[in-house]
Motif scaffolding. Structure first.
Motif, PDB file in Angstrom:
ATOM      1  N   TYR A 100     -13.881   8.218   2.861  1.00 27.42           N
ATOM      2  CA  TYR A 100     -14.411   7.999   1.516  1.00 27.42           C
ATOM      3  C   TYR A 100     -14.859   6.559   1.293  1.00 27.42           C
ATOM      4  N   LEU A 101     -14.125   5.594   1.864  1.00 28.48           N
ATOM      5  CA  LEU A 101     -14.403   4.177   1.585  1.00 28.48           C
ATOM      6  C   LEU A 101     -15.403   3.551   2.541  1.00 28.48           C
ATOM      7  N   GLY A 102     -15.599   4.175   3.692  1.00 31.23           N
ATOM      8  CA  GLY A 102     -16.545   3.641   4.650  1.00 31.23           C
ATOM      9  C   GLY A 102     -15.915   2.677   5.634  1.00 31.23           C
ATOM     10  N   PRO A 103     -16.616   2.379   6.720  1.00 35.24           N
ATOM     11  CA  PRO A 103     -16.038   1.574   7.813  1.00 35.24           C
ATOM     12  C   PRO A 103     -15.842   0.106   7.474  1.00 35.24           C
ATOM     13  N   ASP A 104     -16.538  -0.400   6.457  1.00 33.44           N
ATOM     14  CA  ASP A 104     -16.461  -1.836   6.161  1.00 33.44           C
ATOM     15  C   ASP A 104     -15.336  -2.193   5.193  1.00 33.44           C
ATOM     16  N   PHE A 105     -14.706  -1.204   4.606  1.00 37.05           N
ATOM     17  CA  PHE A 105     -13.637  -1.489   3.645  1.00 37.05           C
ATOM     18  C   PHE A 105     -12.379  -1.924   4.391  1.00 37.05           C
ATOM     19  N   ASP A 106     -11.629  -2.861   3.805  1.00 31.49           N
ATOM     20  CA  ASP A 106     -10.425  -3.400   4.454  1.00 31.49           C
ATOM     21  C   ASP A 106      -9.249  -2.430   4.273  1.00 31.49           C
ATOM     22  N   ILE A 107      -9.268  -1.373   5.047  1.00 31.98           N
ATOM     23  CA  ILE A 107      -8.206  -0.354   4.989  1.00 31.98           C
ATOM     24  C   ILE A 107      -6.869  -0.944   5.413  1.00 31.98           C
ATOM     25  N   ASP A 108      -6.893  -1.822   6.410  1.00 34.68           N
ATOM     26  CA  ASP A 108      -5.635  -2.380   6.937  1.00 34.68           C
ATOM     27  C   ASP A 108      -4.854  -3.107   5.852  1.00 34.68           C
ATOM     28  N   SER A 109      -5.540  -3.873   5.011  1.00 36.25           N
ATOM     29  CA  SER A 109      -4.843  -4.662   3.988  1.00 36.25           C
ATOM     30  C   SER A 109      -4.395  -3.812   2.803  1.00 36.25           C
ATOM     31  N   HIS A 110      -5.225  -2.850   2.404  1.00 37.90           N
ATOM     32  CA  HIS A 110      -5.012  -2.196   1.114  1.00 37.90           C
ATOM     33  C   HIS A 110      -4.491  -0.759   1.172  1.00 37.90           C
ATOM     34  N   PHE A 111      -4.627  -0.095   2.314  1.00 36.30           N
ATOM     35  CA  PHE A 111      -4.192   1.310   2.359  1.00 36.30           C
ATOM     36  C   PHE A 111      -3.414   1.665   3.617  1.00 36.30           C
ATOM     37  N   THR A 112      -2.813   0.651   4.246  1.00 41.41           N
ATOM     38  CA  THR A 112      -1.985   0.886   5.432  1.00 41.41           C
ATOM     39  C   THR A 112      -0.559   0.440   5.137  1.00 41.41           C
ATOM     40  N   PRO A 113       0.312   1.354   4.737  1.00 43.75           N
ATOM     41  CA  PRO A 113       1.698   0.999   4.404  1.00 43.75           C
ATOM     42  C   PRO A 113       2.478   0.518   5.621  1.00 43.75           C
ATOM     43  N   SER A 114       3.548  -0.205   5.365  1.00 43.00           N
ATOM     44  CA  SER A 114       4.395  -0.710   6.451  1.00 43.00           C
ATOM     45  C   SER A 114       5.420   0.322   6.892  1.00 43.00           C
ATOM     46  N   TYR A 115       5.604   1.383   6.097  1.00 41.00           N
ATOM     47  CA  TYR A 115       6.612   2.407   6.409  1.00 41.00           C
ATOM     48  C   TYR A 115       5.944   3.653   6.993  1.00 41.00           C
ATOM     49  N   ARG A 116       6.732   4.492   7.616  1.00 38.42           N
ATOM     50  CA  ARG A 116       6.179   5.715   8.198  1.00 38.42           C
ATOM     51  C   ARG A 116       5.843   6.717   7.090  1.00 38.42           C
ATOM     52  N   PRO A 117       4.926   7.633   7.352  1.00 32.05           N
ATOM     53  CA  PRO A 117       4.569   8.643   6.355  1.00 32.05           C
ATOM     54  C   PRO A 117       5.771   9.459   5.897  1.00 32.05           C
ATOM     55  N   TRP A 118       5.784   9.764   4.609  1.00 32.02           N
ATOM     56  CA  TRP A 118       6.782  10.580   3.916  1.00 32.02           C
ATOM     57  C   TRP A 118       8.100   9.863   3.653  1.00 32.02           C
ATOM     58  N   PRO A 176       0.804  -1.220   0.000  1.00 33.23           N
ATOM     59  CA  PRO A 176       0.000   0.000   0.000  1.00 33.23           C
ATOM     60  C   PRO A 176       0.842   1.277   0.000  1.00 33.23           C
ATOM     61  N   THR A 177       0.164   2.367  -0.343  1.00 30.70           N
ATOM     62  CA  THR A 177       0.759   3.703  -0.393  1.00 30.70           C
ATOM     63  C   THR A 177      -0.106   4.656   0.422  1.00 30.70           C
ATOM     64  N   TYR A 178       0.493   5.688   0.981  1.00 31.54           N
ATOM     65  CA  TYR A 178      -0.284   6.721   1.658  1.00 31.54           C
ATOM     66  C   TYR A 178      -0.862   7.698   0.634  1.00 31.54           C
ATOM     67  N   PHE A 179      -2.086   8.162   0.903  1.00 31.79           N
ATOM     68  CA  PHE A 179      -2.726   9.168   0.068  1.00 31.79           C
ATOM     69  C   PHE A 179      -3.328  10.265   0.943  1.00 31.79           C
ATOM     70  N   ILE A 180      -3.505  11.430   0.337  1.00 33.27           N
ATOM     71  CA  ILE A 180      -4.220  12.519   0.993  1.00 33.27           C
ATOM     72  C   ILE A 180      -5.448  12.849   0.145  1.00 33.27           C
ATOM     73  N   PRO A 181      -6.613  12.328   0.500  1.00 28.26           N
ATOM     74  CA  PRO A 181      -7.819  12.680  -0.249  1.00 28.26           C
ATOM     75  C   PRO A 181      -8.456  13.935   0.344  1.00 28.26           C
ATOM     76  N   ALA A 182      -8.764  14.886  -0.502  1.00 27.42           N
ATOM     77  CA  ALA A 182      -9.360  16.140  -0.017  1.00 27.42           C
ATOM     78  C   ALA A 182      -9.985  16.892  -1.183  1.00 27.42           C
ATOM     79  N   ARG A 183     -10.750  17.902  -0.877  1.00 24.27           N
ATOM     80  CA  ARG A 183     -11.368  18.732  -1.901  1.00 24.27           C
ATOM     81  C   ARG A 183     -10.298  19.409  -2.749  1.00 24.27           C
ATOM     82  N   ASN A 184     -10.541  19.471  -4.055  1.00 25.92           N
ATOM     83  CA  ASN A 184      -9.611  20.169  -4.937  1.00 25.92           C
ATOM     84  C   ASN A 184      -9.974  21.654  -4.951  1.00 25.92           C
ATOM     85  N   ALA A 185      -9.723  22.275  -3.832  1.00 27.50           N
ATOM     86  CA  ALA A 185     -10.023  23.701  -3.660  1.00 27.50           C
ATOM     87  C   ALA A 185      -9.151  24.218  -2.534  1.00 27.50           C
TER      88      ALA A 185
END
Length: 501
Positions: free
Chosen positions: A286-304, A223-232
């Motif tokens: 965005y994905l909701g509480p039932d999505f498997d965030i741990d498997s798919h969007f939780t990287p093993s490394y620290r942010p940045w 997985p990779t870290y992302f920053i989802p936010a309004r494009n404004a």
């Protein structure tokens, strides 16, 4: 190629045009460098050589669906040219912006397109560079000499992207494409598409083809870290309502963003778990509480530790929640006739496979460089602040930031180069190079970047090609804009690290 080589050799005997400065590349750094030369070094003769058919660099190389910035344009844009659109911009918007800079400052007359540089040779006897290459529009050779070489060609090879070799690729009956060379005739309508990768390119491409495909799957090894936010930008919007001048808005918003980025970078080192939790909460929203965030969007490394991509309006995650796209975290065992077999045993069906797997590192534009008739081994040099190198006279290289916008550093380097050129003129010096000072002679020499600090694949794969760094700030590319913005203007050009002749 033998004919071309013969032409280049014969062209060496021809009378060459001479310029004070030769800028390599008409991307964001090269166009910015041309602007700064006209404003800060008036009277300096210069030419910009670009291999592609127009300006823009990465923004004309990449033509895959949805191509956009992953940095905000208030900081990726130039400090001297206000940005008035949305923070995350399309390639077309960025090209229009660069075109305005060229037109408003009469820079087009300095730029020569379809000029492919083959070699750069430094002569200590003449104190100048001899540049030889080929005009791609006519096939004719050209030769130019220059007093100073300003490398603004970027960090990756534009001709081809990086695609690993997987077993069975020849067996696949569909199409395999790299985003960097997206085919004009590729139609993904109604097709099963697998995008291999999890960086900014994959995050951009997946939501932009999701409506057309039968289904698109983002296949990632980790997985990779992302920053989802309004494009404004709320601050910019508020200031516009108050009818504040755009130049003021650009500067105020730019400073606010840079302050916030500095704080975010600091926190990623000092309180990484809190930052990690905040980033994952943004994805979960965005994905909701039932999505498997741990498997798919939780990287093993620290942010940045790797670049964090901005996802405007959470479009990647909205496509997944709507069922138009999905993510699979697994490793590839092999390609098959109908898709990809994973190490878990699962097989992903595909009509089209997109390898969003990165770049080939470009070292000095893949140009053959010689110093006084001796081939340059760039990896044996030591970098001075990531822009000059021991043993290479009259040359500067723009290598931007990973944790901040590339253009921030190209502006800083431009200020430095213009100041250095003026200092050389005052000293009546025709040559300058950096050299280790007596107090630096026993300094440990280390790889270009500390991989514990930052480790993108294109850098780690090409680390053996890059210069060495020392253990002192002036002999490193620190990646620290927030200190370098104050350090660069204070560089003592008469320091013993600079040797003039």
């Amino acid at each position: 190629m033998p004919d071309t080589a013969a032409q280049l050799t014969s062209s060496s005997a021809q009378t060459a045009e001479h310029f004070d400065v030769l800028i390599v590349g008409a991307g964001i750094s090269g166009v910015g460098g041309a602007y700064h030369l006209t404003k800060q070094s008036p009277g300096t003769s210069f030419v910009v050589l670009e291999g592609q058919e127009s300006f823009g660099g990465t923004w004309i190389t990449h033509r895959y669906p949805g191509i956009r910035s992953d940095s905000d344009l208030y900081t990726f844009g130039y400090r001297f040219k206000p940005w008035t659109g949305k923070p995350i911009a399309t390639a077309k918007e960025i090209l229009d912006y660069m075109g305005d800079v060229i037109e408003e400052n009469d820079l087009a007359r300095h730029i020569r397109y379809r000029h492919h540089i083959v070699s750069a040779r430094w002569s200590g006897e003449d104190n100048r560079w001899a540049i030889e290459g080929e005009r791609l529009d006519t096939g004719a050779p050209f030769r130019i000499t220059a007093g100073f070489l300003w490398m603004c060609q970027g960090y990756y090879r534009h001709a081809e992207g990086y695609t690993p070799e997987w077993e069975g690729m020849a067996d696949f009956k569909g199409r395999i494409v790299h985003p960097q060379t997206w085919p004009k005739d590729l139609d993904v309508t109604g097709k099963q598409v697998v995008v291999i990768g999890s960086g900014a390119t994959a995050a951009t491409l997946v939501p932009n083809i999701a409506d057309d495909c039968a289904h698109v799957t983002m296949l990632q090894r980790s997985p990779t870290y992302f920053i989802p936010a309004r494009n404004a930008n709320d601050l910019a919007d508020q200031l516009r309502k108050l009818e504040v001048d755009e130049a003021w808005i650009h500067e105020i918003v730019r400073r606010r963003i840079l302050h916030d980025q500095s704080e975010f970078a600091r926190r990623s080192f000092e309180e990484p778990e809190k930052v990690k939790a905040e980033l994952l909460a943004g994805v979960r929203a965005y994905l909701g509480p039932d999505f498997d965030i741990d498997s798919h969007f939780t990287p093993s490394y620290r942010p940045w530790r790797q670049r964090i991509a901005f996802v405007p309006d959470g479009d990647l995650f909205r496509a997944m929640r709507q069922g138009k796209a999905s993510v699979v975290t697994d490793e590839i065992e092999r390609f098959t006739e109908k898709g990809i077999k994973l190490k878990s045993g699962k097989e992903l069906p595909a009509d089209v496979i997109v390898t969003a797997t990165g770049f080939h590192l470009n070292v000095l534009g893949d140009i053959a460089v010689e110093i006084d008739a001796k081939p340059l081994d760039f990896s044996q040099t030591v970098t001075y602040r990531g822009m000059m190198f021991t043993g290479i006279p009259n040359m500067a290289w723009v290598f931007g930031y990973f944790r901040a916008s590339w253009t921030l550093r190209s502006d800083l380097v431009a200020d430095f180069v213009c100041r250095l050129l003026g200092h050389m003129k005052d000293k009546q010096a025709r040559r300058v190079e950096v050299a280790l000072r007596p107090e630096d002679k026993d300094m440990p020499l280390l790889p270009w970047i500390d991989t514990e600090n930052f480790n993108p694949g294109y850098v780690t794969r090409g680390m053996h090609l890059l210069p060495k760094r020392g253990d002192k700030r002036e002999w490193q590319h620190t990646q620290d804009y927030w200190r370098e913005k104050n350090e660069f203007p204070a560089i003592d050009l008469d320091d013993k690290a600079f040797v003039y002749k």
